[in-house]
Enzyme design. Structure first.
Site, PDB file in Angstrom:
ATOM      1  N   CYS A   1      66.241 -89.110  41.460  1.00 22.03           N
ATOM      2  CA  CYS A   1      67.280 -88.344  40.779  1.00 22.03           C
ATOM      3  C   CYS A   1      68.122 -87.568  41.784  1.00 22.03           C
ATOM      4  O   CYS A   1      67.663 -87.227  42.871  1.00 22.03           O
ATOM      5  CB  CYS A   1      66.659 -87.369  39.784  1.00 22.03           C
TER       6      CYS A   1
ATOM      7  N   HIS B   1      60.094 -88.174  42.736  1.00 26.09           N
ATOM      8  CA  HIS B   1      60.903 -87.033  42.326  1.00 26.09           C
ATOM      9  C   HIS B   1      61.819 -86.614  43.469  1.00 26.09           C
ATOM     10  O   HIS B   1      61.448 -86.683  44.649  1.00 26.09           O
ATOM     11  CB  HIS B   1      60.012 -85.852  41.939  1.00 26.09           C
TER      12      HIS B   1
END
Length: 658
Positions: free
Chosen positions: A349, A300
């Protein structure tokens, strides 16, 4: 008490596109109520802006103008702010069409047209004024004494300032948007790049080459590394966020490829915030002059105003920058080590998150020509992982492993990856790789290591420290079991037990491996840890034909030697009696645990190792019968269901965003 009016906050200059909503701010202090009036300079005179009598002036930019604010009180005292220039870039999309028509053979994906589209679709909706390039300089190949002009343009609030560099060296008097050389000489040739800065941040242009047509032909340079070291981190199992599937596989595969390229690899999975900081600091200690350093992260993450953040597995919900790790700070520290090559690959991301949080303080990166920054996806976008049955892999890694062994400049290798990703129909319009670099030399990951090597990055010594030799355990009933070890990652080991000698009078022989020390309590419980990916990774050469296995995760937490037990259960065919025996085996404190716990760790350290850990040996039990303890290991035939779920924005079970 203030007698005069003091301008406490001056308006700032700006460089923005046309039709951009802009606010100019002026704040003043005085002893009585204050009144504001804004003016603009039009042609040769200054005129009052009707209705502009507030501290904030809201405009929609149409053309370049000069603005000033007057502040007065009821006693006829007044003060003026500074003049500010709002530069408006007109018809930039039209200019993009004229400059970069697709029929032009020089049309590229990184041209003005693409930058404008990226600007409007990704930057402006949440833009906070940090510099953003919309035009970049173009390379030039000239004959001697010809003139040349490089130019670039960036928007920003305040308006960006420019600084040009040649081969990584600052050009003190080249501080404009345009840089002109009236007559090019051989000393002017090289790699040029421009840095745009303002109070909100900085951006670097891509380097461009200036070459002369009749320059003497140089023999192709051959580059060597003093040593190669890589830190690879993959966070899969989060405590308060959705689990991921791909990072553990991607880290495993990338580690194998980098070892083929002679890298000393530190591969770690599922790290907390403090552990990530320790890992980075230890990695930086291995970097030195002439070393190739590579940092890779999968998990993440998010981006805000050009800063990228990695999310540890213990990050709270919601997380803030102080709960995460700044990638730019790592790159800055890597550059300070004066390495020959720095490569940062960020497989995460880049969506914006927590816009109200303060940014981490990051100093500008040094303009050394040795840095390559590869993003798995573009700004304000997601990176996807593709799932195929029980296996999952990141899109970026899927194509990186096709090209990483190619003998070419690392930026050219990454461009091949970019092109392959762009041709993948599954992610068209969803994920586009981005590359930034200041690499002026044709250095490649495949470059050989020169002799003498760095003592700390000697691959033979490195591999020896990470190696656990096979062991033979001998039970009193005559059963012999071979223990073998597979270092899946630096902080995760699989232990396999395989029957190699069984007396003919014994039947129904079963073995169970489990851990018997306090180390078992150090692991963070998470059902994801025993998922499908473990069984896939366990099927290496060491796991073939094994009767049972034990997984030792989180080795970086280990404080002492690890003690494991092997329980044996069998039946005597002649008497029908069920036999039970147990053997204990000591594993020296793992290398990664010593790396994490020692301030001045070196590969020559032999702490925690002994002669019995470096050679095959036979251990004999001193008792005929033991009660079976709790089985912490798992049978190879057992099925373990993973509770991992794809990250948010799941698309039909095909994609999961990191």
């Amino acid at each position: 008490m203030l007698k005069d009016i003091v301008i406490a906050e001056q308006p700032v200059c700006a460089c923005v596109p046309r039709d951009f909503p802009l606010t100019l701010r002026c704040r003043a202090q005085g002893s009585s109520p204050l009144y504001y009036q804004w003016f603009l300079h039009s042609e040769s005179f200054c005129k009052e802006i009707p209705g502009a009598n507030q501290p904030d002036l809201h405009i929609v930019t149409q053309q370049t103008q000069l603005y000033i604010c007057r502040v007065n009180d009821q006693h006829h005292h007044f003060a003026f702010s500074h003049w500010v220039k709002v530069k408006v870039l007109k018809d930039i999309t039209k200019g993009a069409d004229l400059l970069t028509h697709e029929s032009d053979p020089n049309w590229k994906s990184s041209d003005l047209k693409t930058n404008i589209l990226r600007l409007f679709h990704y930057v402006l909706p949440g833009w906070e004024g940090d510099p953003v390039f919309i035009t970049y300089p173009n390379p030039a190949h000239l004959t001697s004494q010809q003139p040349v002009q490089f130019q670039c343009c960036a928007i920003g609030i305040p308006a960006p300032k420019y600084q040009w560099y040649l081969n990584g060296q600052c050009l003190p008097h080249r501080r404009g948007r345009k840089m002109q050389i009236k007559a090019v000489k051989p000393k002017d040739c090289g790699s040029y790049l421009c840095c745009a800065t303002n109070a909100k941040g900085e951006r670097w242009s891509e380097p461009v080459e200036l070459t002369l047509e009749h320059s003497p032909t140089r023999q192709k340079d051959i580059f060597f590394a003093v040593g190669k070291v890589a830190l690879i981190i993959g966070n899969n199992c989060y405590l308060k966020h959705p689990n991921l599937l791909a990072p553990v596989v991607d880290v495993y595969e990338l580690s194998n490829f980098l070892e083929k390229l002679e890298f000393c690899v530190i591969s770690l999975v599922d790290l907390t915030h403090s552990e990530m900081l320790i890992a980075v600091n230890k990695f930086l200690q291995f970097l030195d002059n002439g070393v190739y350093g590579l940092f890779y992260y999968a998990g993440h993450g998010y981006e805000r105003s050009g800063r990228n953040y990695m999310v540890p597995i213990d990050a709270p919900q919601p997380y803030r920058p102080e709960n995460c790790i700044s990638v730019q700070k790592i790159l800055q520290k890597m550059q300070e080590r004066r390495t020959a090559l720095n490569v940062v690959l960020l497989d995460t991301c880049r969506k914006w998150y927590n816009a109200d949080c303060a940014l981490s303080k990051v100093n500008p990166l040094k303009p050394f020509g040795n840095t390559v920054y590869g993003y798995a996806t573009c700004e304000n976008a997601e990176a996807y992982e593709v799932q195929d049955g029980d296996s999952s892999s990141g899109i970026f890694m899927t194509y990186l492993k096709k090209h990483i062994l190619e003998e070419k400049k690392v930026t050219h290798m990454l461009e091949d990856v970019l092109e392959d990703i762009g041709r993948d129909p599954l992610i068209t319009g969803k994920q586009v790789m981005e590359i930034k670099h200041t690499l002026t030399e044709s250095r490649a990951l495949t470059d050989r290591i020169c002799s003498p090597q760095s003592e700390r990055l000697n691959r033979k010594a490195w591999d020896k420290e990470n190696e656990l030799p096979k062991q033979i355990l001998l039970f009193s009933c005559g059963v012999e079991v071979e223990l073998s070890f597979q270092s899946v990652f630096s902080n995760l080991i699989h232990i396999f037990a395989r029957l190699i000698q069984t007396p003919s009078y014994l039947t129904d022989i079963r073995t169970i491996l489990y851990i018997c020390s306090d180390f078992a309590e150090l692991s963070i419980p998470n059902t994801c840890r025993l998922g499908h990916e473990d069984s896939l990774l366990a099927m290496g050469s060491e796991g073939e034909g094994a009767d049972c296995m034990l997984r030792l995760p989180d080795l970086q937490k280990c404080q002492n030697d690890i003690f494991i037990k092997l329980d044996l259960q069998c039946t005597n065919m002649g008497t029908g009696v069920c036999l039970q025996e147990s053997l204990e085996h000591r594993i020296p404190k793992p290398w990664v645990a010593r790396l994490f716990s020692q301030k001045d760790f070196s590969l020559d350290s032999a702490a925690g190792s002994s002669d019995d850990s470096r050679s095959r040996q036979r251990l004999q039990s001193s008792t005929n019968s033991h009660t079976l303890g709790h089985a912490g290991g798992i049978s190879l035939g057992a099925q373990s269901k993973s509770s991992s779920e794809p990250e948010e924005h799941d698309e039909g079970d095909i994609f999961a965003a990191k």
